[in-house]
Design an enzyme around this catalytic site. Structure first.
Site, PDB file in Angstrom:
ATOM      1  N   ARG A   1       1.335   8.240   6.057  1.00  0.00           N
ATOM      2  CA  ARG A   1       0.509   7.518   7.034  1.00  0.00           C
ATOM      3  C   ARG A   1      -0.926   8.031   7.007  1.00  0.00           C
ATOM      4  O   ARG A   1      -1.873   7.242   7.116  1.00  0.00           O
ATOM      5  CB  ARG A   1       1.115   7.670   8.429  1.00  0.00           C
ATOM      6  CG  ARG A   1       0.368   6.994   9.558  1.00  0.00           C
ATOM      7  CD  ARG A   1       0.288   5.500   9.439  1.00  0.00           C
ATOM      8  NE  ARG A   1       1.571   4.860   9.234  1.00  0.00           N
ATOM      9  CZ  ARG A   1       1.728   3.550   9.008  1.00  0.00           C
ATOM     10  NH1 ARG A   1       0.660   2.762   8.962  1.00  0.00           N
ATOM     11  NH2 ARG A   1       2.924   3.036   8.817  1.00  0.00           N
TER      12      ARG A   1
ATOM     13  N   SER B   1       0.831  -1.201   0.000  1.00  0.00           N
ATOM     14  CA  SER B   1       0.000   0.000   0.000  1.00  0.00           C
ATOM     15  C   SER B   1       0.865   1.251   0.000  1.00  0.00           C
ATOM     16  O   SER B   1       0.582   2.219  -0.729  1.00  0.00           O
ATOM     17  CB  SER B   1      -0.921   0.008   1.227  1.00  0.00           C
ATOM     18  OG  SER B   1      -1.836  -1.066   1.186  1.00  0.00           O
TER      19      SER B   1
ATOM     20  N   HIS C   1      -2.510   6.627   3.907  1.00  0.00           N
ATOM     21  CA  HIS C   1      -2.741   5.196   4.107  1.00  0.00           C
ATOM     22  C   HIS C   1      -3.974   4.951   4.964  1.00  0.00           C
ATOM     23  O   HIS C   1      -4.761   4.042   4.710  1.00  0.00           O
ATOM     24  CB  HIS C   1      -1.508   4.560   4.758  1.00  0.00           C
ATOM     25  CG  HIS C   1      -1.642   3.098   5.008  1.00  0.00           C
ATOM     26  ND1 HIS C   1      -2.071   2.591   6.214  1.00  0.00           N
ATOM     27  CD2 HIS C   1      -1.420   2.032   4.201  1.00  0.00           C
ATOM     28  CE1 HIS C   1      -2.085   1.272   6.143  1.00  0.00           C
ATOM     29  NE2 HIS C   1      -1.711   0.905   4.944  1.00  0.00           N
TER      30      HIS C   1
END
Length: 213
Positions: free
Chosen positions: A40, A17, A43
């Site tokens: 992050r 990912s 994600h």
């Protein structure tokens, strides 16, 4: 019938990912630490807008990491944000998480004063000694009151993560924080949330320690 389904270990899925995020996200002028935070957040949300709307004050990431190394307490404005922070990683640094929102005396005081529990929670947190990181992902009133407390010199946070989500007072509260002389990471605009607040905390933690328990 579903096609092209691939089974993989969770850590492999996350790694892949992140590679997809790296391929699809626009170029930006981030430090390595800031880039880790941006990735992050993307994600966590699958929203590439965070590549454009995340604001970092000078040395915010490094200041946050320094506080975590010193065993900082992370104060959140929701139980959800507190739950999303990796306690094992934080514990390795001697840190902990606190959310005042669910405490009965906080609710009673808020009702008696006719204000939100988020405001009372920030006032309670202002008396905590030692390095404190504030992670606000839901309540703009928490962020506004925190800015007032900073201006009144009643609290000096090591870092403020200002990512409340919504429509009423949200953008104004974030811009107020951006104008303060305090280390901060802010998701400008309407987007954010408790999951983003936790993601930013984890992004800082994962730069310091192994994320596994």
């Amino acid at each position: 019938m579903l096609k092209h389904i691939e089974w993989a270990r969770p850590e492999d899925i996350e790694s892949r990912s992140m590679k997809i995020i790296e391929q699809e996200m626009p170029a930006g002028d981030w430090t390595p630490g800031e880039l880790a935070v941006v990735k992050r957040c993307i994600h966590t949300s699958a929203d590439f807008d965070y590549a454009a709307n995340l604001y970092f004050s000078p040395e915010a990431v490094e200041g946050g990491k320094k506080a975590l190394r010193e065993g900082a307490l992370i104060v959140t404005d929701t139980a959800m944000a507190a739950a999303g922070i990796n306690k094992a990683a934080l514990g390795k640094l001697g840190g902990s998480v606190r959310c005042f929102m669910g405490e009965e005396d906080v609710a009673q005081e808020a009702k008696a004063r006719g204000i939100t529990r988020a405001v009372v929670s920030m006032e309670r947190a202002a008396s905590i000694e030692g390095p404190v990181i504030f992670a606000v992902g839901n309540a703009p009133t928490a962020l506004i009151r925190l800015c007032e407390l900073i201006k009144e010199q009643k609290v000096s946070p090591a870092l403020v993560i200002g990512v409340p989500v919504g429509f009423v007072n949200v953008t104004d509260s974030k811009e107020l924080l951006c104008d303060m002389k305090v280390p901060c990471i802010v998701a400008r605009g309407r987007k954010g949330g408790s999951n983003i607040a936790a993601a930013i905390c984890n992004a800082l933690l994962y730069q310091l320690v192994d994320r596994q328990g």
